[in-house]
Design an enzyme around this catalytic site. Structure first.
Site, PDB file in Angstrom:
ATOM      1  N   ASP A 104      -7.869   4.735  -3.518  1.00  0.00           N
ATOM      2  CA  ASP A 104      -7.030   3.682  -2.953  1.00  0.00           C
ATOM      3  C   ASP A 104      -6.376   2.909  -4.097  1.00  0.00           C
ATOM      4  OD1 ASP A 104      -5.794   1.697  -1.544  1.00  0.00           O
ATOM      5  OD2 ASP A 104      -7.506   1.262  -0.247  1.00  0.00           O
ATOM      6  N   HIS A 149      -2.668   0.635   6.745  1.00  0.00           N
ATOM      7  CA  HIS A 149      -2.900   0.880   5.327  1.00  0.00           C
ATOM      8  C   HIS A 149      -2.543   2.330   4.997  1.00  0.00           C
ATOM      9  CE1 HIS A 149      -4.392  -0.311   1.472  1.00  0.00           C
ATOM     10  NE2 HIS A 149      -5.375   0.579   1.445  1.00  0.00           N
ATOM     11  N   CYS A 201       0.797  -1.226   0.000  1.00  0.00           N
ATOM     12  CA  CYS A 201       0.000   0.000   0.000  1.00  0.00           C
ATOM     13  C   CYS A 201       0.828   1.274   0.000  1.00  0.00           C
ATOM     14  CB  CYS A 201      -0.960  -0.009   1.187  1.00  0.00           C
ATOM     15  SG  CYS A 201      -0.137  -0.129   2.797  1.00  0.00           S
TER      16      CYS A 201
END
Length: 664
Positions: A478, A462, A418
């Site tokens: 995202d 994250h 991430c």
């Protein structure tokens, strides 16, 4: 913790030398203290202290006595020096506990008499309690309580006039029964002893390393956190929980990029919360594990800060003091919103800045998108996501990046997790002239349907991006979801399986499920025990019509309750009281048998004369009664305390004695 030390000079003592059993129990107690503290002591210190403890135990069993001063003094100096070198100070939780446990083990080198053992046990109990400064969880508390058992068994063995080689189980059974009897009073004290709203003392944190979210993000920095399965948050909702794809917990918003990593902007701390238009809002409760930091991960988008916390311009929330223990908050969030629909020039410039000379290939790629899509910023963002979806892979073990991390990731390695994707995506947006920033926190979590709470682990850490779009404000993007949708739809465990994550026992679904169910017990412990603070104690009497229990109310209830418990215990003790000891109990049984046979003991008649008269009256049992008389007199008057084996033999022979009524 640093005020205890073994004495270097010893005056000759007239006390008897400790017997083997009390010394063995003393070593067991010290070993238990070392075991309880081993989790936060340096491994090398734990190993050295364990070797010293075992060596001293073996030396004592071989007939050795006190260690000479030329051994003790260098060991104390070496312990002091290594603790200071390791921690930079002698004061604080970690160095203080290391020094205290080390001195406790070294105390064994001069423990030869009862006074030495009592001093060591007293400090061992203090060291056991100090382990709760590091962890107050259910398992840690259980082991601390378990460590009290050998300590009390040692004290009990010190009171024996003539210690016997009894089985080990008999050393601990009376202690366990005594502790069990103390449970009601302990529970009553836990509920009604008035609590302070804040701790009476604090411990400075020196050199403490805690795995948690950081206020800086660079590719590779979150790997330790994403492989840490310890709990971070437990969240409960009034109604149904939000779907997994909506479980974003905002912790840090990062605007500054130096070419290697991202960090929060300094202007943000001086501005009030940005304007936001909220849709539907809801409240939730969350319990947070200690992080020793002020940031509170809040469900995105937070609409208000909890009590004793503040919300910054970017809607990140900071507590007014560090979270050093399990703490519960009430959060407020909006499922739909428009965050900062209009952007002032200062904030725009801050979220467009890029360091010179970084990412030339990425800048060229962004420029090509601008030329292709023009002012359609949403289309530029979709182009970046499409690129990640087709040409990149998700892994927790990516190749290391070179000097230019952005270009190396986008055009060379093309693999990561991430933080790699959030960093590169945000850079591309800024290079295309679109204000963008990085947000870190947690995403996902495990919904426990039995206890109805969401468990968020540290491995759910994250990073994602926020892009400012005209008329819509800050919009979450995202990029990790474009590469591996399972990370957002199913959670970190599903995304990390087989992609560089831990390939251990927890890869078995049934074991992972068992771990999550065990967390229900930990949640109960955190709420019912650790979370029982002054505020909850004040509401303890609400079912009885007292809205707020004052200190005077609690003190009165505690005093009355203690009096009742003491009265009950005293009544039970009087009811259970028996005259004499086990030997006398067997003698009374023998007297009852002889009385049924027609031979009763006269007032003031001694045992010798009584048993001699019984032997004359019962010639068939004459030999047995003479043996019983000799055994009783030798057991009662030949020792300070009747030997256990003699008591057992007397009781057995009394039980086996057969009598017949005297015919007159």
């Amino acid at each position: 913790m640093t005020g205890f030390r073994p004495s270097l000079r010893r005056k000759p003592s007239s006390e008897p030398i400790l017997d083997r059993r009390p010394f063995d129990l003393l070593c067991l107690t010290m070993g238990f203290v070392l075991l309880v503290h081993a989790a936060h002591l340096p491994w090398w210190l734990t190993t050295v202290l364990a070797i010293v403890l075992v060596a001293r135990w073996q030396q004592r069993r071989s007939g050795g006595r006190n260690a000479p001063i030329w051994i003790k003094l260098p060991l104390i100096g070496l312990l002091l020096g290594t603790v200071i070198v390791q921690n930079g100070t002698l004061f604080g939780r970690e160095p203080g506990s290391a020094f205290a446990v080390g001195l406790l083990v070294l105390k064994l080198l001069e423990s030869e008499h009862r006074r030495d053992a009592r001093v060591g046990i007293a400090f061992a109990c203090f060291a056991l309690m100090s382990a709760l400064l590091f962890d107050q969880g259910l398992v840690a508390s259980f082991f601390v309580c378990l460590g009290i058992v050998p300590a009390l068994a040692t004290l009990r063995s010190l009171e024996e006039v003539e210690p016997q080689a009894t089985p080990w189980a008999r050393e601990f059974t009376p202690v366990l029964l005594a502790l069990l009897a103390a449970v009601p009073l302990s529970l009553f004290a836990f509920l009604f002893v008035p609590r302070l709203s804040s701790p009476l003392w604090g411990t400075p944190q020196s050199g403490q390393a805690v795995t948690g979210l950081s206020n800086r993000l660079a590719p590779g920095d979150m790997l330790d956190l994403m492989t840490d399965d310890t709990p971070a948050l437990r969240v409960t909702f009034t109604g149904a929980p939000p779907p997994n794809a909506a479980r974003y917990f905002r912790a840090y918003t990062m605007q500054s990029f130096d070419g290697k990593g991202w960090s929060p902007g300094y202007r943000n701390s001086r501005r009030p919360p940005s304007r936001a238009d909220y849709g539907s809002q809801f409240a939730y409760q969350f319990s947070m594990e200690p992080t020793h930091d002020r940031v509170l991960p809040m469900l995105d988008l937070p609409t208000a800060a909890p009590a004793d916390a503040i919300m910054r311009a970017d809607h990140t929330v900071l507590a007014k003091r560090r979270v050093d223990e399990v703490t519960s908050f009430t959060g407020y969030a909006a499922s739909t919103y428009r965050l900062e629909p209009s952007l002032d020039d200062e904030v725009r410039r801050e979220n467009l800045q890029l360091p010179a000379g970084v990412g030339p290939q990425a800048r060229a790629l962004a420029a090509s998108w601008v030329e292709r899509y023009g002012e359609d910023r949403a289309a530029i963002a979709r182009a970046a996501l499409a690129m990640f979806h087709t040409n990149f892979s998700y892994t927790l073990a990516p190749e290391p990046l070179g000097r230019d991390r952005i270009d190396d990731f986008l055009f060379a390695t093309r693999e990561g997790y991430c933080e790699h994707y959030a960093s590169a995506f945000t850079f591309l947006m800024r290079a295309a002239g679109i204000p963008a920033r990085v947000v870190t926190g947690y995403q996902g979590g495990y919904w426990n349907g039995t206890a109805r709470y969401l468990l968020v682990r540290r491995s759910d850490a994250h990073a994602w991006s926020e892009v400012w779009l005209e008329g819509r404000g800050w919009v979450r993007f995202d990029p990790t979801a474009a590469v591996r949708p399972e990370r957002v739809q199913l959670g970190a465990a599903a995304a990390n399986a087989g992609h560089g994550g831990d390939e251990g026992l927890l890869d078995f679904p049934w074991l992972r499920d068992l771990r999550d169910r065990w967390d229900v017990v930990n949640q109960w412990w955190n709420r019912g025990v650790i979370g029982f603070d002054a505020l909850r104690q004040q509401g303890l009497l609400q079912p009885f019509g007292i809205a707020r229990a004052e200190v005077s109310d609690l003190a009165m209830i505690f005093a009355v309750g203690c009096a009742v418990l003491v009265a009950v215990a005293l009544g039970w003790a009087l009811f259970q009281r028996r005259e004499g000891d086990a030997l006398d109990a067997s003698m009374r049984r023998l007297q009852r048998k002889l009385a049924r046979a027609g031979v009763s003991r006269r007032t003031g008649e001694g045992p010798r004369h009584f048993l001699a008269r019984a032997a004359r009256a019962l010639p068939g049992q004459r030999n047995a009664l003479e043996r019983l008389s000799e055994l009783y007199l030798r057991s009662r008057y030949g020792h300070d305390e009747p030997p256990p084996e003699s008591v057992t033999r007397f009781r057995r022979e009394v039980k086996e004695l057969k009598t017949r009524r005297v015919v007159k």
